[in-house]
Design an enzyme around this catalytic site. Structure first.
Site, PDB file in Angstrom:
ATOM      1  N   ALA A  73       0.808  -1.214   0.000  1.00 39.75           N
ATOM      2  CA  ALA A  73       0.000   0.000   0.000  1.00 39.75           C
ATOM      3  C   ALA A  73       0.844   1.269   0.000  1.00 39.75           C
ATOM      4  O   ALA A  73       0.423   2.289  -0.542  1.00 39.75           O
ATOM      5  CB  ALA A  73      -0.944   0.001   1.188  1.00 39.75           C
ATOM      6  N   THR A  74       2.032   1.218   0.573  1.00 37.81           N
ATOM      7  CA  THR A  74       2.888   2.405   0.530  1.00 37.81           C
ATOM      8  C   THR A  74       3.177   2.777  -0.923  1.00 37.81           C
ATOM      9  O   THR A  74       3.032   3.938  -1.328  1.00 37.81           O
ATOM     10  CB  THR A  74       4.216   2.144   1.279  1.00 37.81           C
ATOM     11  N   ASN A 153      -6.038   3.435  10.538  1.00 36.67           N
ATOM     12  CA  ASN A 153      -5.302   2.299  11.097  1.00 36.67           C
ATOM     13  C   ASN A 153      -5.111   2.393  12.601  1.00 36.67           C
ATOM     14  O   ASN A 153      -5.000   1.381  13.279  1.00 36.67           O
ATOM     15  CB  ASN A 153      -3.948   2.159  10.397  1.00 36.67           C
ATOM     16  N   GLN A 181      -6.691  -0.624   5.433  1.00 36.30           N
ATOM     17  CA  GLN A 181      -7.112  -1.122   6.738  1.00 36.30           C
ATOM     18  C   GLN A 181      -8.568  -1.606   6.710  1.00 36.30           C
ATOM     19  O   GLN A 181      -8.953  -2.438   7.523  1.00 36.30           O
ATOM     20  CB  GLN A 181      -6.927   0.008   7.755  1.00 36.30           C
ATOM     21  N   SER A 201      -3.406  -3.678   0.497  1.00 32.39           N
ATOM     22  CA  SER A 201      -2.184  -4.389   0.847  1.00 32.39           C
ATOM     23  C   SER A 201      -2.548  -5.788   1.338  1.00 32.39           C
ATOM     24  O   SER A 201      -3.466  -5.949   2.148  1.00 32.39           O
ATOM     25  CB  SER A 201      -1.441  -3.633   1.948  1.00 32.39           C
ATOM     26  N   ALA A 202      -1.830  -6.802   0.870  1.00 29.51           N
ATOM     27  CA  ALA A 202      -2.168  -8.188   1.219  1.00 29.51           C
ATOM     28  C   ALA A 202      -1.883  -8.524   2.681  1.00 29.51           C
ATOM     29  O   ALA A 202      -2.637  -9.274   3.300  1.00 29.51           O
ATOM     30  CB  ALA A 202      -1.408  -9.153   0.312  1.00 29.51           C
ATOM     31  N   HIS A 203      -0.796  -7.967   3.247  1.00 27.00           N
ATOM     32  CA  HIS A 203      -0.394  -8.432   4.581  1.00 27.00           C
ATOM     33  C   HIS A 203      -1.289  -7.928   5.710  1.00 27.00           C
ATOM     34  O   HIS A 203      -1.143  -8.368   6.854  1.00 27.00           O
ATOM     35  CB  HIS A 203       1.085  -8.129   4.859  1.00 27.00           C
ATOM     36  N   THR A 242       9.168  -7.276 -12.754  1.00 25.13           N
ATOM     37  CA  THR A 242       8.646  -8.637 -12.870  1.00 25.13           C
ATOM     38  C   THR A 242       7.578  -8.876 -11.814  1.00 25.13           C
ATOM     39  O   THR A 242       7.777  -8.545 -10.638  1.00 25.13           O
ATOM     40  CB  THR A 242       9.802  -9.641 -12.686  1.00 25.13           C
ATOM     41  N   CYS A 328       8.214   5.285  19.274  1.00 21.50           N
ATOM     42  CA  CYS A 328       9.392   5.413  20.132  1.00 21.50           C
ATOM     43  C   CYS A 328      10.636   5.004  19.357  1.00 21.50           C
ATOM     44  O   CYS A 328      11.336   4.064  19.725  1.00 21.50           O
ATOM     45  CB  CYS A 328       9.256   4.580  21.393  1.00 21.50           C
TER      46      CYS A 328
HETATM   47  C1  LIG Z   1      -0.287  -0.720   6.655  1.00 18.68           C
HETATM   48  C2  LIG Z   1      -0.855   0.491   5.998  1.00 18.68           C
HETATM   49  C3  LIG Z   1      -0.215   1.079   4.898  1.00 18.68           C
HETATM   50  C4  LIG Z   1       1.112   0.567   4.369  1.00 18.68           C
HETATM   51  O1  LIG Z   1       0.956  -0.657   3.726  1.00 18.68           O
HETATM   52  P1  LIG Z   1       2.234  -1.526   3.267  1.00 18.68           P
HETATM   53  O2  LIG Z   1       1.651  -2.549   2.365  1.00 18.68           O
HETATM   54  O3  LIG Z   1       2.804  -2.091   4.522  1.00 18.68           O
HETATM   55  O4  LIG Z   1       3.166  -0.607   2.559  1.00 18.68           O
HETATM   56  C5  LIG Z   1      -0.813   2.160   4.315  1.00 18.68           C
HETATM   57  N1  LIG Z   1      -1.965   2.652   4.760  1.00 18.68           N
HETATM   58  C6  LIG Z   1      -2.617   2.130   5.811  1.00 18.68           C
HETATM   59  C7  LIG Z   1      -3.901   2.722   6.263  1.00 18.68           C
HETATM   60  C8  LIG Z   1      -2.084   1.030   6.462  1.00 18.68           C
HETATM   61  O5  LIG Z   1      -2.717   0.519   7.519  1.00 18.68           O
END
Ligand SMILES: *Cc1c(COP(=O)(O)O)cnc(C)c1O
Length: 389
Positions: A73-74, A153, A181, A201-203, A242, A328
């Protein structure tokens, strides 16, 4: 019970075993480069990637050709914001966003600001909600892009994206939405929302790290993005490199599973979250809930504890793996920009914890964590010069 109990699912999630099963053959049997057009190794990889693309598109109400795969997502946010803004800089060089956005939105907007774009950062109310009227007032004939997240988030607060999208559309402003999120937790449909660009974002939804997508609405005239990466012209020239076929296949499977599980998980986690909130608040005074009670992700609870030191609280609550209201990274804790934007003091923002629940959490986890929080806040307040009541 495995300690510490993981309650940081908004930071990342474990890969679902079914997702891992779907991914494994892509590392070995189907290792081909999806861009290799001359042999069956490439064709097989391309077929897997295109099937995943189609399933991700269906999951969010999009067309397959509207999905651009990224590293997360970044990258999707950067591509959406910088990539679109650069196509309209001469006549619509004004960008609108919100103070509580993720840094992956605020920092690309700050980069545009340094390049000479005009950037407006809208405020939120004390629940972290953005009034769509604020957006309406901020849009000018020179506004090209707005970027407003669906779910925050840190607090779980949901924005009225569909209303904001309608306001943008009336004025010819493209709307990007960071739905990272929200996806997998609440329904995300690009047409119901009316957005033009949307990041995933998948994770964050039990898929692998390092893969995500940007939805790019197909419309006339075609929405064009200036790529961040130049290379082989993959992904319709918007994102060279790729394809991460194992990641993409895992992402599609993870999204399907999350949508399938959503009704049940939403109810289950909502009840656990409410139980955690009530258990803590019934035993402690001066606990502030950060977020909009009526418009919030079901799994997220952000609390501020007046009169305690946030770092000490985090160390004390060793039974739980949670996030704090401060970053922190240095000796001097930096309070969350989200909580500050909601009007919390630096001290209160630093004295905050974010509990984000997920598939692994049980009712026993809630009791253990609630007891630990009550115990530690009570102990810290007893020893605190900040706490005089
Ligand atoms: C985690 C998050 C991101 C970043 O996603 P990544 O896939 O880790 O780069 C961006 N926006 C929100 C709201 C998120 O929670």
């Amino acid at each position: 019970m495995k300690l510490p109990i993981y309650m940081d699912y908004n930071a990342t999630t474990p890969v679902d075993p079914r997702v891992l099963d779907a991914m494994l053959p892509c590392f070995s049997d189907h290792f081909g480069n999806a861009a290799s057009r001359t042999h069956p190794y490439g064709w097989a990889a391309a077929k897997l990637a295109e099937s995943a693309r189609a399933r991700i598109a269906v999951a969010i109400g999009a067309h397959p050709e509207e999905i651009v795969f990224t590293s997360g997502a970044t990258e999707a946010n950067n591509l959406a914001i910088k990539g679109f803004a650069h196509t309209v800089r001469d006549h619509r060089g004004h960008v609108v966003t919100c103070a509580t956005e993720h840094k992956a939105v605020l920092d690309p907007c700050a980069a545009l600001d340094r390049e000479g774009f005009a950037v407006t950062i809208l405020p939120v109310d004390s629940d972290g909600r953005l009034d769509p009227q604020r957006v309406a007032e901020a849009l000018t004939p020179r506004t090209g892009l707005a970027s407003i997240m669906l779910a925050n988030n840190e607090t779980g607060t949901l924005h009225q994206v569909a209303t904001i999208a309608a306001l943008c559309r009336e004025r010819g402003v493209v709307l990007h939405c960071d739905a990272t999120q929200a996806a997998g937790k609440v329904p995300v449909d690009v047409n119901a929302l009316g957005v033009d660009l949307l990041s995933l974002s998948a994770h964050k939804l039990y898929g692998p790290k390092g893969v995500g997508a940007l939805y790019v609405r197909r419309r006339t005239p075609r929405l064009h993005l200036v790529p961040i990466l130049d290379g082989g012209g993959h992904e319709q020239g918007m994102r060279s490199g790729t394809l991460n076929v194992p990641g993409i296949v895992g992402f599609a499977r993870a999204l399907e599973i999350a949508i399938e599980m959503m009704p049940a998980e939403r109810a289950r986690l909502g009840a656990l979250r409410d139980r955690l909130q009530d258990a803590i608040r019934s035993c402690l005074e001066a606990v502030t809930v950060n977020g909009d009670a009526a418009h919030r992700l079901p799994n997220t609870l952000n609390l501020s504890f007046a009169g305690v030191d946030g770092a000490a609280l985090l160390v004390g609550v060793r039974e739980a793996a949670v996030a704090s209201g401060s970053a922190c990274t240095s000796a001097d804790p930096k309070p969350s920009h989200v909580l500050l934007a909601m009007g919390r003091s630096k001290a209160l923002a630093n004295a905050s914890l974010r509990f984000s629940l997920g598939r692994g959490n049980t009712p026993e986890d809630i009791e253990t964590v609630a007891d630990a929080v009550v115990r530690e806040v009570t102990r810290l307040r007893r020893n605190s010069p900040l706490w005089r009541r």
